[in-house]
Design a protein around this motif. Sequence first.
Motif, PDB file in Angstrom:
ATOM      1  N   LEU A   1       0.846  -1.205   0.000  1.00  0.00           N
ATOM      2  CA  LEU A   1       0.000   0.000   0.000  1.00  0.00           C
ATOM      3  C   LEU A   1       0.879   1.252   0.000  1.00  0.00           C
ATOM      4  O   LEU A   1       0.426   2.350  -0.298  1.00  0.00           O
ATOM      5  N   GLY A   2       2.153   1.076   0.400  1.00  0.00           N
ATOM      6  CA  GLY A   2       3.076   2.206   0.429  1.00  0.00           C
ATOM      7  C   GLY A   2       3.665   2.480   1.800  1.00  0.00           C
ATOM      8  O   GLY A   2       4.336   3.488   2.013  1.00  0.00           O
ATOM      9  N   ILE A   3       3.374   1.595   2.760  1.00  0.00           N
ATOM     10  CA  ILE A   3       3.954   1.768   4.103  1.00  0.00           C
ATOM     11  C   ILE A   3       5.322   1.069   4.077  1.00  0.00           C
ATOM     12  O   ILE A   3       5.406  -0.164   4.154  1.00  0.00           O
ATOM     13  N   ASP A   4       6.383   1.874   3.921  1.00  0.00           N
ATOM     14  CA  ASP A   4       7.714   1.316   3.624  1.00  0.00           C
ATOM     15  C   ASP A   4       8.340   0.554   4.781  1.00  0.00           C
ATOM     16  O   ASP A   4       9.331  -0.157   4.583  1.00  0.00           O
ATOM     17  N   TYR A   5       7.814   0.752   5.996  1.00  0.00           N
ATOM     18  CA  TYR A   5       8.378   0.075   7.171  1.00  0.00           C
ATOM     19  C   TYR A   5       7.288  -0.801   7.778  1.00  0.00           C
ATOM     20  O   TYR A   5       6.325  -0.295   8.375  1.00  0.00           O
ATOM     21  N   SER A   6       7.416  -2.112   7.596  1.00  0.00           N
ATOM     22  CA  SER A   6       6.380  -3.056   7.997  1.00  0.00           C
ATOM     23  C   SER A   6       7.049  -4.296   8.592  1.00  0.00           C
ATOM     24  O   SER A   6       7.970  -4.852   7.978  1.00  0.00           O
ATOM     25  N   PHE A   7       6.634  -4.660   9.825  1.00  0.00           N
ATOM     26  CA  PHE A   7       7.284  -5.795  10.487  1.00  0.00           C
ATOM     27  C   PHE A   7       6.252  -6.691  11.161  1.00  0.00           C
ATOM     28  O   PHE A   7       5.232  -6.192  11.667  1.00  0.00           O
ATOM     29  N   THR A   8       6.513  -7.992  11.159  1.00  0.00           N
ATOM     30  CA  THR A   8       5.761  -8.933  11.968  1.00  0.00           C
ATOM     31  C   THR A   8       6.695  -9.437  13.066  1.00  0.00           C
ATOM     32  O   THR A   8       7.818  -9.862  12.791  1.00  0.00           O
ATOM     33  N   PHE A   9       6.244  -9.331  14.319  1.00  0.00           N
ATOM     34  CA  PHE A   9       7.026  -9.833  15.451  1.00  0.00           C
ATOM     35  C   PHE A   9       6.505 -11.217  15.798  1.00  0.00           C
ATOM     36  O   PHE A   9       5.290 -11.403  15.936  1.00  0.00           O
ATOM     37  N   GLU A  10       7.436 -12.165  15.972  1.00  0.00           N
ATOM     38  CA  GLU A  10       7.105 -13.438  16.622  1.00  0.00           C
ATOM     39  C   GLU A  10       7.734 -13.348  18.007  1.00  0.00           C
ATOM     40  O   GLU A  10       8.970 -13.345  18.136  1.00  0.00           O
ATOM     41  N   LEU A  11       6.893 -13.232  19.054  1.00  0.00           N
ATOM     42  CA  LEU A  11       7.422 -13.068  20.402  1.00  0.00           C
ATOM     43  C   LEU A  11       7.864 -14.417  20.991  1.00  0.00           C
ATOM     44  O   LEU A  11       7.936 -15.419  20.263  1.00  0.00           O
ATOM     45  N   GLN A  12       8.159 -14.372  22.298  1.00  0.00           N
ATOM     46  CA  GLN A  12       8.613 -15.605  22.973  1.00  0.00           C
ATOM     47  C   GLN A  12       7.567 -16.705  22.838  1.00  0.00           C
ATOM     48  O   GLN A  12       6.413 -16.436  22.630  1.00  0.00           O
ATOM     49  N   ASP A  13       7.976 -17.969  23.026  1.00  0.00           N
ATOM     50  CA  ASP A  13       9.375 -18.319  23.278  1.00  0.00           C
ATOM     51  C   ASP A  13       9.933 -19.040  22.043  1.00  0.00           C
ATOM     52  O   ASP A  13       9.463 -18.781  20.928  1.00  0.00           O
ATOM     53  N   ASN A  14      10.879 -19.932  22.267  1.00  0.00           N
ATOM     54  CA  ASN A  14      11.492 -20.641  21.127  1.00  0.00           C
ATOM     55  C   ASN A  14      10.971 -22.061  20.974  1.00  0.00           C
ATOM     56  O   ASN A  14      11.529 -22.840  20.215  1.00  0.00           O
ATOM     57  N   GLY A  15       9.917 -22.383  21.711  1.00  0.00           N
ATOM     58  CA  GLY A  15       9.346 -23.712  21.530  1.00  0.00           C
ATOM     59  C   GLY A  15       9.156 -24.497  22.804  1.00  0.00           C
ATOM     60  O   GLY A  15       8.392 -25.460  22.832  1.00  0.00           O
ATOM     61  N   ARG A  16       9.788 -24.086  23.883  1.00  0.00           N
ATOM     62  CA  ARG A  16       9.636 -24.853  25.128  1.00  0.00           C
ATOM     63  C   ARG A  16       8.159 -24.856  25.552  1.00  0.00           C
ATOM     64  O   ARG A  16       7.572 -25.913  25.766  1.00  0.00           O
ATOM     65  N   TYR A  17       7.542 -23.721  25.663  1.00  0.00           N
ATOM     66  CA  TYR A  17       6.109 -23.616  25.974  1.00  0.00           C
ATOM     67  C   TYR A  17       5.297 -23.230  24.732  1.00  0.00           C
ATOM     68  O   TYR A  17       4.104 -23.463  24.656  1.00  0.00           O
ATOM     69  N   GLY A  18       5.949 -22.573  23.765  1.00  0.00           N
ATOM     70  CA  GLY A  18       5.250 -22.182  22.535  1.00  0.00           C
ATOM     71  C   GLY A  18       4.122 -21.208  22.820  1.00  0.00           C
ATOM     72  O   GLY A  18       4.303 -20.206  23.521  1.00  0.00           O
ATOM     73  N   PHE A  19       2.914 -21.535  22.323  1.00  0.00           N
ATOM     74  CA  PHE A  19       1.766 -20.637  22.491  1.00  0.00           C
ATOM     75  C   PHE A  19       1.323 -20.594  23.955  1.00  0.00           C
ATOM     76  O   PHE A  19       0.626 -19.675  24.363  1.00  0.00           O
ATOM     77  N   LEU A  20       1.732 -21.624  24.735  1.00  0.00           N
ATOM     78  CA  LEU A  20       1.282 -21.726  26.126  1.00  0.00           C
ATOM     79  C   LEU A  20       2.281 -21.067  27.069  1.00  0.00           C
ATOM     80  O   LEU A  20       2.539 -21.545  28.162  1.00  0.00           O
ATOM     81  N   LEU A  21       2.846 -19.953  26.640  1.00  0.00           N
ATOM     82  CA  LEU A  21       3.842 -19.241  27.450  1.00  0.00           C
ATOM     83  C   LEU A  21       3.256 -18.940  28.832  1.00  0.00           C
ATOM     84  O   LEU A  21       2.188 -18.313  28.924  1.00  0.00           O
ATOM     85  N   PRO A  22       3.913 -19.376  29.904  1.00  0.00           N
ATOM     86  CA  PRO A  22       3.345 -19.176  31.247  1.00  0.00           C
ATOM     87  C   PRO A  22       3.286 -17.700  31.612  1.00  0.00           C
ATOM     88  O   PRO A  22       4.134 -16.912  31.166  1.00  0.00           O
ATOM     89  N   PRO A  23       2.320 -17.284  32.434  1.00  0.00           N
ATOM     90  CA  PRO A  23       2.209 -15.883  32.861  1.00  0.00           C
ATOM     91  C   PRO A  23       3.513 -15.346  33.469  1.00  0.00           C
ATOM     92  O   PRO A  23       3.836 -14.181  33.293  1.00  0.00           O
ATOM     93  N   SER A  24       4.279 -16.220  34.101  1.00  0.00           N
ATOM     94  CA  SER A  24       5.534 -15.755  34.728  1.00  0.00           C
ATOM     95  C   SER A  24       6.546 -15.270  33.688  1.00  0.00           C
ATOM     96  O   SER A  24       7.509 -14.591  34.024  1.00  0.00           O
ATOM     97  N   HIS A  25       6.306 -15.586  32.425  1.00  0.00           N
ATOM     98  CA  HIS A  25       7.230 -15.170  31.345  1.00  0.00           C
ATOM     99  C   HIS A  25       6.731 -13.912  30.626  1.00  0.00           C
ATOM    100  O   HIS A  25       7.441 -13.361  29.782  1.00  0.00           O
ATOM    101  N   ILE A  26       5.546 -13.422  30.972  1.00  0.00           N
ATOM    102  CA  ILE A  26       4.948 -12.286  30.249  1.00  0.00           C
ATOM    103  C   ILE A  26       5.831 -11.049  30.358  1.00  0.00           C
ATOM    104  O   ILE A  26       6.101 -10.371  29.367  1.00  0.00           O
ATOM    105  N   SER A  27       6.320 -10.782  31.570  1.00  0.00           N
ATOM    106  CA  SER A  27       7.083  -9.559  31.794  1.00  0.00           C
ATOM    107  C   SER A  27       8.312  -9.480  30.880  1.00  0.00           C
ATOM    108  O   SER A  27       8.536  -8.489  30.186  1.00  0.00           O
ATOM    109  N   LYS A  28       9.088 -10.541  30.844  1.00  0.00           N
ATOM    110  CA  LYS A  28      10.320 -10.516  30.029  1.00  0.00           C
ATOM    111  C   LYS A  28       9.978 -10.502  28.547  1.00  0.00           C
ATOM    112  O   LYS A  28      10.567  -9.726  27.775  1.00  0.00           O
ATOM    113  N   ALA A  29       8.992 -11.275  28.146  1.00  0.00           N
ATOM    114  CA  ALA A  29       8.596 -11.316  26.728  1.00  0.00           C
ATOM    115  C   ALA A  29       8.151  -9.932  26.265  1.00  0.00           C
ATOM    116  O   ALA A  29       8.530  -9.466  25.190  1.00  0.00           O
ATOM    117  N   CYS A  30       7.371  -9.238  27.112  1.00  0.00           N
ATOM    118  CA  CYS A  30       6.874  -7.908  26.744  1.00  0.00           C
ATOM    119  C   CYS A  30       7.984  -6.861  26.788  1.00  0.00           C
ATOM    120  O   CYS A  30       8.028  -5.947  25.963  1.00  0.00           O
TER     121      CYS A  30
END
Length: 307
Positions: free
Chosen positions: A260-289
Amino acid sequence: SSTSYYERYHPLEDIYHWINKTSREYSERLQVILIGSSVEKQPLFVLKLSGKGHQPKKAIWMDCGIHAREWISPAFCMWFVQYSVMFYNQHSDITEILDKMDIYVLPVMNPDGYKYSWIENRMWRKNRSRNVDNACVGTDLNRNFDANWCTKGSSDNPCDETYCGRFPESEPEAAAVSNFIRSRKDLVKLYLSIHSYSQMLIFPYSCSYQEVPNHQELYEIAREAAMKIKIHYKNNYKFGAGAKSFYLAPGGSDDWAYNLGIDYSFTFELQDNGRYGFLLPPSHISKACSEALTAVKSIALSVIKKR
Ligand SMILES: NCCCCC[C@@H](C[SeH])C(=O)O
Ligand SMILES: [Zn+2]
Ligand SMILES: [Zn+2]
């Protein structure tokens, strides 16, 4: 110890309550914009974050919760808004960003799917649109945008996790976002779409192996952000053009925004690397954010310096 509100995951109703409460509490900084509704008629609320001075500024877009099971994504949008309203005029980086750019934040782009992942199926990804001729439910909203729509890397089978939908922007959630961005396409300079997991900073194209004209620039911006995460949080984020460094994924919001013309466009994949995956525990929210916040600030400041 009582964990803060922002170190817990919240059900959909809670997030709507939070949007209401926070925008009232910080009415100087926040304005709620209704940009559309979901298949099941849940509202799609965008929070417009602005610094002092109400002349229209260039803008950043950030969407969270496009994929239902990626709970860390809406958690980050909430974390980011809270950080911004709390530390505007106190921390120099967010103050500089908001004095120069408005930020549109869509905390839950797929409310129906998000709710479904709380109540029925924690691993749900798509939205909850029905198909007339097929018992399977849901379209992958990140394959429903008009960027090489429904080509390799997505599926035309409604039962598949990457079902592209009946046609580009067939889904009300995707249409709401694309209509809103089109209506502000001369203002939006940076597009961010927040997902999980894999710890990656991805830029166009994912819809083809073609390299974008400003590939080198996007690569350097992503590398700088990943380096800051490494320095401050000793965590490794990969970065690169989506198709080459991740997988072929057409119909994505980031590629569509870029075209569309937005020259700076990014998709972030946040934590983690697979240990918990989508089920990232609440205790990890602070560091991930915190890691995601570092990346957002780094990229936003890079884009501002490009002006
Ligand atoms: N627009 C495609 C960006 C790269 C793929 C992102 C992931 C997030 Se779960 C996907 O949509 O498969
Ligand atoms: Zn995702
Ligand atoms: Zn993902």
